[in-house]
Design a protein around this motif. Structure first.
Motif, mmCIF file in Angstrom:
data_model
loop_
_atom_site.group_PDB
_atom_site.id
_atom_site.type_symbol
_atom_site.label_atom_id
_atom_site.label_comp_id
_atom_site.label_asym_id
_atom_site.label_seq_id
_atom_site.Cartn_x
_atom_site.Cartn_y
_atom_site.Cartn_z
ATOM 1 N N LYS A 299 0.834 -1.211 0.000
ATOM 2 C CA LYS A 299 0.000 0.000 0.000
ATOM 3 C C LYS A 299 0.866 1.257 0.000
ATOM 4 O O LYS A 299 0.599 2.211 -0.722
ATOM 5 C CB LYS A 299 -0.896 -0.012 1.246
ATOM 6 C CG LYS A 299 -1.827 1.163 1.373
ATOM 7 C CD LYS A 299 -2.937 1.098 0.363
ATOM 8 C CE LYS A 299 -3.982 2.175 0.645
ATOM 9 N NZ LYS A 299 -5.036 2.178 -0.373
ATOM 10 N N LEU A 300 1.936 1.258 0.812
ATOM 11 C CA LEU A 300 2.833 2.413 0.855
ATOM 12 C C LEU A 300 3.506 2.666 -0.497
ATOM 13 O O LEU A 300 3.638 3.793 -0.942
ATOM 14 C CB LEU A 300 3.881 2.234 1.954
ATOM 15 C CG LEU A 300 3.369 2.385 3.385
ATOM 16 C CD1 LEU A 300 4.450 1.929 4.368
ATOM 17 C CD2 LEU A 300 2.949 3.813 3.678
ATOM 18 N N VAL A 301 3.923 1.596 -1.142
ATOM 19 C CA VAL A 301 4.572 1.714 -2.455
ATOM 20 C C VAL A 301 3.602 2.286 -3.462
ATOM 21 O O VAL A 301 3.940 3.180 -4.244
ATOM 22 C CB VAL A 301 5.118 0.335 -2.925
ATOM 23 C CG1 VAL A 301 5.525 0.378 -4.379
ATOM 24 C CG2 VAL A 301 6.290 -0.078 -2.061
ATOM 25 N N SER A 302 2.342 1.808 -3.457
ATOM 26 C CA SER A 302 1.359 2.307 -4.402
ATOM 27 C C SER A 302 1.029 3.775 -4.132
ATOM 28 O O SER A 302 0.812 4.556 -5.053
ATOM 29 C CB SER A 302 0.093 1.459 -4.386
ATOM 30 O OG SER A 302 -0.617 1.622 -3.179
ATOM 31 N N LEU A 303 1.006 4.195 -2.849
ATOM 32 C CA LEU A 303 0.752 5.603 -2.531
ATOM 33 C C LEU A 303 1.900 6.489 -3.004
ATOM 34 O O LEU A 303 1.666 7.605 -3.466
ATOM 35 C CB LEU A 303 0.562 5.769 -1.016
ATOM 36 C CG LEU A 303 -0.743 5.221 -0.434
ATOM 37 C CD1 LEU A 303 -0.714 5.306 1.085
ATOM 38 C CD2 LEU A 303 -1.936 5.998 -0.980
ATOM 39 N N ASN A 304 3.127 6.001 -2.889
ATOM 40 C CA ASN A 304 4.290 6.784 -3.317
ATOM 41 C C ASN A 304 4.356 6.937 -4.831
ATOM 42 O O ASN A 304 4.997 7.858 -5.335
ATOM 43 C CB ASN A 304 5.588 6.157 -2.788
ATOM 44 C CG ASN A 304 5.754 6.399 -1.293
ATOM 45 O OD1 ASN A 304 5.216 7.365 -0.758
ATOM 46 N ND2 ASN A 304 6.472 5.504 -0.627
ATOM 47 N N LYS A 305 3.719 6.022 -5.559
ATOM 48 C CA LYS A 305 3.704 6.116 -7.029
ATOM 49 C C LYS A 305 2.749 7.205 -7.505
ATOM 50 O O LYS A 305 2.880 7.711 -8.590
ATOM 51 C CB LYS A 305 3.293 4.780 -7.634
ATOM 52 C CG LYS A 305 4.356 3.727 -7.590
ATOM 53 C CD LYS A 305 3.851 2.456 -8.237
ATOM 54 C CE LYS A 305 4.919 1.379 -8.185
ATOM 55 N NZ LYS A 305 4.424 0.095 -8.738
ATOM 56 N N ASN A 306 1.750 7.541 -6.665
ATOM 57 C CA ASN A 306 0.715 8.511 -7.092
ATOM 58 C C ASN A 306 1.106 9.932 -6.815
ATOM 59 O O ASN A 306 1.732 10.487 -6.199
ATOM 60 C CB ASN A 306 -0.610 8.205 -6.384
ATOM 61 C CG ASN A 306 -1.144 6.857 -6.814
ATOM 62 O OD1 ASN A 306 -0.849 6.409 -7.911
ATOM 63 N ND2 ASN A 306 -1.913 6.223 -5.954
#
Length: 197
Positions: free
Chosen positions: A190-197
């Motif tokens: 989830k953290l990785v996906s948030l950092n991509k946005n």
């Protein structure tokens, strides 16, 4: 909170549908030790004990739970993996398991391997759950280690003790199982996906 170490196998004795909910009655060796309102993991699904009658107890699965898990496929006589919630201060022999199933998977292969078994499962990768090599996974409430991790498939090795003391011994190809992915992995993802946005 659970550990993924199965305590007992229960047998489904009754199924009662009521307004979209399913009341599941189970006979098990741990029933005499249960209390009303206690949480018990059933094939990895945390459900609350609502009634006890001799060696049988009843839990209720709401519609959302039925949609996400294999409990909707239960039949009278089916075997269910059971684990009571862990006690504070106990050894954590498996891994941290919440009893919140993320999705189901289908068994695609069962291979014998010199006294143990390799079970392979396929799951819908579009739901953004992941496995990693040698990471933890919970299948029907059983804490296991992932091997052959791929984008939408993975395998686990089952030793004779686990085979004999869980409902893995009833699995066939195409069996639908409950998956709970490792909670730490879910937060990292989830953290990785948030950092991509």
């Amino acid at each position: 909170m659970f550990t993924g170490i199965i305590e007992a196998i229960g047998t489904v004795t009754a199924l009662d549908n009521e307004k979209g909910n399913l009341h599941i009655s189970i006979e098990s060796s741990i029933t005499p030790e249960l209390k009303i309102d206690q949480s018990v993991s059933h094939n990895g699904v945390c459900l609350t004990v609502v009634a006890i009658n001799d060696n049988t107890y009843t839990v209720t699965a709401i519609n959302e739970t039925l949609e996400k898990t294999n409990l909707k496929h239960l039949k009278i006589g089916d075997k269910v993996n059971l684990e009571r919630a862990m006690k504070l201060g106990d050894r954590l022999d498996g891994h941290i398991v919440q009893g919140h199933v993320d999705q189901t998977a289908k068994c695609t292969n069962i291979a014998s391997a010199n006294g143990s078994w390799i079970f392979t499962f396929n799951y819908d990768a579009k739901l953004n759950n992941i496995t990693i090599e040698k990471g933890s996974i919970t299948i029907n409430g059983v804490s296991l280690t992932v091997v052959n991790s791929k984008a939408d498939t993975f395998s686990v090795a089952i030793i004779p003790y686990t085979f004999e003391h869980t409902n893995f011994n009833s699995f066939k190809v195409d069996a639908v199982v409950n998956l709970e992915f490792d909670v730490l992995g879910k937060y990292v993802s989830k953290l990785v996906s948030l950092n991509k946005n």
